[in-house]
Design an enzyme around this catalytic site. Structure first.
Site, short mmCIF file in Angstrom:
data_model
loop_
_atom_site.label_atom_id
_atom_site.label_comp_id
_atom_site.label_asym_id
_atom_site.label_seq_id
_atom_site.Cartn_x
_atom_site.Cartn_y
_atom_site.Cartn_z
N ASP A 120 52.60 50.98 56.43
CA ASP A 120 51.75 51.24 55.28
C ASP A 120 50.44 51.91 55.73
OD1 ASP A 120 51.31 51.06 52.56
OD2 ASP A 120 52.06 49.00 52.49
N ASP A 159 53.47 53.18 44.30
CA ASP A 159 54.42 52.08 44.16
C ASP A 159 55.20 52.09 42.85
OD1 ASP A 159 53.29 51.38 46.51
OD2 ASP A 159 52.76 49.33 45.92
C1 GLA Z 1 51.89 48.97 49.48
C2 GLA Z 1 53.30 49.56 49.56
C3 GLA Z 1 54.26 48.60 48.89
C4 GLA Z 1 54.22 47.25 49.57
C5 GLA Z 1 52.80 46.70 49.58
C6 GLA Z 1 52.64 45.50 50.47
O1 GLA Z 1 51.42 48.91 48.18
O2 GLA Z 1 53.33 50.82 48.96
O3 GLA Z 1 55.57 49.13 48.91
O4 GLA Z 1 54.71 47.36 50.89
O5 GLA Z 1 51.88 47.68 50.05
O6 GLA Z 1 51.36 44.99 50.41
#
Ligand code: GLA
Length: 535
Positions: A155, A217
């Site tokens: 990430d 997301d």
């Molecule tokens: C980000 C990523 C998600 C997930 C969260 C975890 O938002 O894009 O897919 O992994 O972090 O905190």
């Protein structure tokens, strides 16, 4: 080696089934979409056991990925990564061993910067400072050499200005390259890396990762699924050879309607995205299980060519899309075709077989509903009533492949393409909507640097020799110039005075098979490009 034993080895090699050159998009399960940071060892093991015995493993799902939430801080003196004492009291090793003992692969999560997204957004304060920044070597050795993980999602929250302790700006390419090198230095060259930078990061990413997120997301709502599909339509040039655009973990089985779930899964399959189940596999409804194990859709996702489809027809009036990709053999007679209807009402979508570059009679298999449709006669039309928020996915097998003439700019590779920084400010070319253009899209802001170019890497020719090329420009400022070259040969310089109705005509020497046609100008602006036709 004696001659006859060399011959035996060569014969054995010739008879052996051709090894798949690369892996398909990752298939598996990830903890995030259902559990967020509230994970623990028994939960993960239960999911792994369910995958192994429910039929999901048999359908191809083989990764159990632990996302954010397992961190327990760092040892204050040694800096060693600690595992959450309550969620994983025995550490991660027994979990990885269990996953492996079930014949599955184990995936883990970290951050390219100092902190995780969970500590920023989910109040997981124990995870402060656990990111890979400054700990690349020891964390890579711990996760891959000592614990044996096979996959990592990396990430970026802790490397973005607002997410790191010093409000510093990092370069994502440098961060991810350093981490990829640290992983390689552990001696594990089989670890799959997923870059999570929430938009297409840039063409450098293929050197450090096998997949990369291309959107923010996902959440369990049609609006989110629709947005992700629309944002992924013009990225086909960046996928291939074991490298994939990742449309995010699946929300199938959560709160969307059956139709929305079906479109979500079928489009992820068609788009050659990784398929990571995001719901609780222990309580799957029969219809969700059936959808997730649809072998025909999965075969289209895992096709050995690993190509992402491109938009062959965008109906601007009806707002619908037809996508196509080769299956099994490039430029062969088998293709996957999708009709995508993002609208809230049903629409009839149709496309000529010839526009799909297929000729003769064509056999059509509906991969979603697993049924043979009426064969299409030569010069026929493929059509269907596509429900609201729906799609159709077909496997078409025709008698003949017709030559491709039209190459839209939105299917070309842009060497400087990236979606992280504003392309207008950093001077990187991009795909832009333009209702006046063929397919409603063009490429703009090309030129000024050798690497701000456009390349069609897949120009297929049956006959070697000189071919007529027409390049349609969407706009052609007086100052704009472009060079056109084939297969790195000598470039032809063209300017507005060479164009008639913004169309440039030239002849280029092409090889039999695939060719690369490149448009570039190292010193100044280029015209906007709509499409190219090759005779
Ligand atoms: C980000 C990523 C998600 C997930 C969260 C975890 O938002 O894009 O897919 O992994 O972090 O905190």
């Amino acid at each position: 080696m004696k001659l006859n034993s060399i011959a035996t080895v060569m014969l054995a090699a010739a008879l052996a089934p051709a090894a798949k050159a690369w892996d398909g998009p990752t298939m598996g399960w990830s903890s995030w979409n259902t559990y967020y940071i509230d994970i623990n060892d028994s939960l993960i093991i239960r999911q792994a056991e369910t995958m192994a015995k429910s039929g999901l493993k048999d359908a191809g799902y083989n990764h159990i990925n632990i996302d954010d939430g397992y961190f327990g801080g760092r040892d204050k003196t040694t800096g060693k990564l600690l595992i959450h004492p309550k969620r994983f009291p025995r550490g991660l090793r027994p979990v990885v061993d269990k996953i492996h003992s079930l014949g599955l692969k184990a995936g883990i999560y970290s951050d390219a910067g100092m902190n995780t997204c969970g500590c920023k957004y989910n109040n997981d304060t124990i995870a402060t400072g656990v990111g890979l920044f400054g700990h690349e070597k020891e964390d890579a050795e711990f996760l891959f050499r000592d614990l044996g993980f096979d996959f990592i999602k990396i990430d970026y929250c802790g490397a973005s200005i607002s997410g790191n302790n010093d409000f510093r700006s990092y370069n994502p390419k440098d961060r991810y390259t350093a981490i990829a090198e640290a992983i390689e230095a552990t001696g594990r060259n089989d670890v799959k890396v997923n870059v999570c930078r929430w938009n297409y990061p840039g063409t450098w990413v293929s050197d450090v990762a096998t997949s990369w997120r291309v959107t923010h997301d996902i959440y369990s709502d049609w609006k989110s699924v629709r947005k992700i599909i629309l944002e992924s339509l013009y990225l086909s040039a960046y996928a291939g050879e074991g490298h994939y655009n990742d449309m995010d973990m699946l929300e199938v089985g959560h709160s969307m309607s059956e139709q929305e779930d079906r479109t979500h899964f079928a489009m992820w399959c068609m788009m050659t995205s990784p398929l990571l189940i995001g719901c609780d596999m222990t309580t799957l409804k029969p219809e969700t299980f059936k959808l997730l194990t649809n072998k025909e859709l999965i075969a289209i996702n895992q096709d050995p060519l690993g190509l992402q489809p491109y938009v062959v027809r965008h109906d601007l009036k009806d707002n619908t899309y037809v996508l196509v990709k080769d299956l099994e053999k490039r430029n062969g007679t088998v293709r996957a075709v999708a009709f995508f209807n993002p609208n809230d009402s049903a629409v009839r979508i149709s496309v000529d077989l010839a526009a799909l570059e297929l000729g003769g009679n064509a056999r059509v298999r509906d991969a979603i509903y697993k049924r043979d449709l009426k064969a299409i006669k030569d010069n026929g039309i493929l059509e269907a009533e596509v429900p609201a928020r729906g799609c159709m996915v077909y496997r078409i097998s025709a008698d003949r492949r017709l030559p491709r003439r039209l190459y839209e700019a939105e299917t070309a590779f842009l060497t400087s393409y990236q979606e992280i920084y504003d392309p207008e400010f950093c001077g990187t070319a991009y795909y832009a909507p333009d209702p006046e253009c063929s397919g409603g899209m063009k490429v703009t802001k090309l030129g000024y640097r050798p690497d701000n170019d456009l390349i069609w890497k897949d120009v297929y020719c049956e006959k070697p020799g000189f071919h007529d090329i027409r390049i349609k420009c969407a706009s052609f400022p007086e100052k704009a110039r472009l060079y056109v070259s084939a297969n790195d040969g000598r470039g032809t310089l063209l300017s507005k005075k060479d164009a008639s109705d913004n169309t440039l005509t030239l002849r280029l020497p092409l090889n039999e098979g695939f060719n690369a046609i490149r448009l570039y100008n190292d010193y100044g602006p280029m015209p906007e490009i709509d499409y190219m036709e090759v005779d």
